[in-house]
Scaffold this active site. Sequence first.
Site, PDB file in Angstrom:
ATOM      1  N   GLY A  31       2.729  19.537  -2.596  1.00 39.86           N
ATOM      2  CA  GLY A  31       1.532  20.265  -2.193  1.00 39.86           C
ATOM      3  C   GLY A  31       1.049  21.199  -3.280  1.00 39.86           C
ATOM      4  O   GLY A  31       1.782  22.107  -3.686  1.00 39.86           O
ATOM      5  N   GLY A  61       0.913  14.638  -6.130  1.00 39.99           N
ATOM      6  CA  GLY A  61      -0.029  13.728  -5.500  1.00 39.99           C
ATOM      7  C   GLY A  61      -1.382  13.800  -6.161  1.00 39.99           C
ATOM      8  O   GLY A  61      -1.641  13.141  -7.170  1.00 39.99           O
ATOM      9  N   CYS A 108       1.624  12.549   7.270  1.00 41.40           N
ATOM     10  CA  CYS A 108       0.191  12.253   7.163  1.00 41.40           C
ATOM     11  C   CYS A 108      -0.579  12.993   8.253  1.00 41.40           C
ATOM     12  O   CYS A 108      -0.279  12.853   9.443  1.00 41.40           O
ATOM     13  CB  CYS A 108      -0.061  10.759   7.272  1.00 41.40           C
ATOM     14  SG  CYS A 108      -1.819  10.328   7.121  1.00 41.40           S
TER      15      CYS A 108
END
Length: 324
Positions: free
Chosen positions: A204, A227, A103
Site C-alpha cells: 500500500g 503495486g 480486493c
Amino acid sequence: MTISLDSLRLDPPVLLAPMAGITDLPFRRMVARFGAGLVVSEMVASGEMLTAKPSVRAKAQAELTAGLPTSVQLAGREAAPMAEAAKIVADMGAEIIDINMGCPAKKVTGGLSGAALMRNPDHALRLIEAVVGAVDLPVTLKMRLGWDEDQLNAAEIAARAEAAGVKMIVIHGRTRMQFYTGAADWRAIAAVRAAVSVPVVANGDITDAASARRALDQSGAAGVMVGRGAQGAPWRLAQIAAALFGKADPKLPSGSEFSDFVSEHYEAILSFYGRDLGLRIARKHLGWYAEAAAAPLRAEMMRATDPAATLALIRSAFSEREAA
C-alpha cells in the site's frame, strides 16, 4: 534479507503485487527482466478456473524467462472450488498459491469473496484450510487491515491462517471501506507482524525506495509488495532492491532503448491477447509510460487502432525519454 517459503527464496524481499488487468504474463516478464523477489498473477476467480476457458487459464500462466518464483492468486467464496482451482493452477506450473482476501471491488465483495471474507473469519479459515490441504505448494494470504474501522481483525485472521499452514501474509495498510483513499497505515501492520512468526509483507502506497524504507521501519515487515508504483515503471522493484537490499542498480532504458522497450511490451501484449483485445489492454500501459509525453501525442497514441501506426507513435514519443 530474504524471505523463505519452504524451499523457495524470495530474494530480494521486494514483490510485485497482483493487479487485475495489469499483472498479466507480458507485464510480469517485463518486471522479471529487471529483477524482483516474486511476481504475482492478476486475480483469477476460482469458479472460472474450473470452466477451462482459455482466456481464464491464460491469467494463471506461470512461465517466466528470468527464473523468478511465480505466484498465482485465486479468489473465491467457497472452499471446494478454491481447492480444485488450486490443484489446476499447481498443475499449470505455479510455485505459490495466493489467496485473495483483500480486493475491495464491489463486484468481488458483492460475491462474498475478496475482502468480504474478512467479515466471516470462520468461513475464511475453512477456505484457507481447503486450499492448503489441496496442494503441495506454499500458500500465502493477501488481505487488508479489516473490513472497516470497527472490524480491524487482520491480526486475528493472520494467527489462525498461520496455524492452518499459510506461509506468508501480505497486508495492505487500509480497510476495505477505505478502498484506496487516505494513506496506507503501515504502523497498523505491526500488530499483524507481532501476531505471527511467518513473514509479513507490507503493501500500500509503496512507490519508491523512500516509501519502501518507511513502510519497513513502521511495520517491522520482512519485505514490501509494490503495486501501483510499478505501473509504467517495471524497473521500480529493482530500484527499491538496489537502494535497500544491496542489489545491483538496474540498467534503465533511455533514448532508443526506451522506445524499443515500450515497443517490445506493446507487441508482447498483442501477441498474448490477439490484436483487438491486445490493442485495448495495451493502451493503459502506454498511457502510464507516456505520462511525461506531450498531451497531443499521448492522446493520439490512445486513439490509435493500427499496430504499425502505434509503433511509430511509440518511437516518436519515447526516442528521447529516459526511465526514472
